[in-house]
Design an enzyme around this catalytic site. Structure first.
Site, PDB file in Angstrom:
ATOM      1  N   ASP A  19       0.848  -1.190   0.000  1.00 34.06           N
ATOM      2  CA  ASP A  19       0.000   0.000   0.000  1.00 34.06           C
ATOM      3  C   ASP A  19       0.881   1.236   0.000  1.00 34.06           C
ATOM      4  O   ASP A  19       2.005   1.210   0.508  1.00 34.06           O
ATOM      5  CB  ASP A  19      -0.907   0.014   1.232  1.00 34.06           C
ATOM      6  CG  ASP A  19      -1.998  -1.039   1.187  1.00 34.06           C
ATOM      7  OD1 ASP A  19      -2.419  -1.408   0.077  1.00 34.06           O
ATOM      8  OD2 ASP A  19      -2.435  -1.480   2.267  1.00 34.06           O
ATOM      9  N   ASP A  75      -7.196  -1.018  -4.692  1.00 37.42           N
ATOM     10  CA  ASP A  75      -8.305  -0.634  -3.817  1.00 37.42           C
ATOM     11  C   ASP A  75      -9.167   0.445  -4.471  1.00 37.42           C
ATOM     12  O   ASP A  75     -10.397   0.421  -4.368  1.00 37.42           O
ATOM     13  CB  ASP A  75      -7.787  -0.127  -2.475  1.00 37.42           C
ATOM     14  CG  ASP A  75      -6.944  -1.143  -1.738  1.00 37.42           C
ATOM     15  OD1 ASP A  75      -7.141  -2.364  -1.952  1.00 37.42           O
ATOM     16  OD2 ASP A  75      -6.073  -0.727  -0.944  1.00 37.42           O
TER      17      ASP A  75
END
Length: 179
Positions: free
Chosen positions: A124, A138
């Site tokens: 991330d 995402d």
């Protein structure tokens, strides 16, 4: 599979492939240029870049059962592929393709990223204030849900308008609203 179904399936596959390529390239760039300690602000404190490795799902839920998240990711991918073959509209195919691409992008991390095969941590790098850190997979998942919701809303509006026009007992205001 009819010609239209094949076309919609191709649209879903192209959308998914685009998401996977962009997601994996952005994660590679994040791994090579960002750190876990320093946040690079993009929009003040609202959005920034900071490297993180998430063993769990959204908001690190299930971080102790990464292997289970991997199995769920494989199952979700299979279900989404079947759904893509059955998409009835191009909008639906795009939405499913975005969600499929996001699922595959994070599944690649779960399968091949450290610490081990099938238990990898998702890379991330998009820091949303102090709420959470995510990635482009995402974003694609969220965008796909938005596209599907929009497609359903449009379909509902068309169905309601058509029904109101075809129903001679419908109030005049309902028929007018549909025009």
């Amino acid at each position: 599979m009819s010609r239209d179904q094949a076309r919609r399936f191709a649209v879903a596959c192209i959308a998914a492939a685009g998401v996977v390529l962009i997601d994996q390239a952005s994660k590679a760039a994040a791994l090579s240029s960002l750190s876990e300690e320093e946040r690079i602000p993009l929009l003040g404190d609202l959005l920034g870049l900071q490297l993180a490795f998430n063993p769990g799902a959204l908001l690190s839920l299930g971080s102790g059962a990464t292997w289970l998240l991997t199995l769920l990711g494989v199952a979700a991918t299979a279900v989404l592929i079947v759904a893509a073959t059955r998409a009835r509209t191009t909008g639906w195919a795009v939405g499913i393709g975005l969600i499929l691409g996001g699922a595959i992008g994070n599944l690649i991390d779960r399968l091949f990223a450290p610490p081990a095969f099938g238990r990898g941590h998702v890379t991330d790098f998009l820091a949303y204030a102090n709420w959470f850190i995510g990635n482009l997979a995402d974003v694609a998942l969220g965008a796909g849900v938005f596209v599907l919701a929009g497609s359903l809303w449009i379909r509902h509006r068309r169905t309601r308008t058509t029904t109101a026009k075809d129903d001679p007992t419908a109030p005049a205001a309902t028929v007018e609203a549909g025009r």
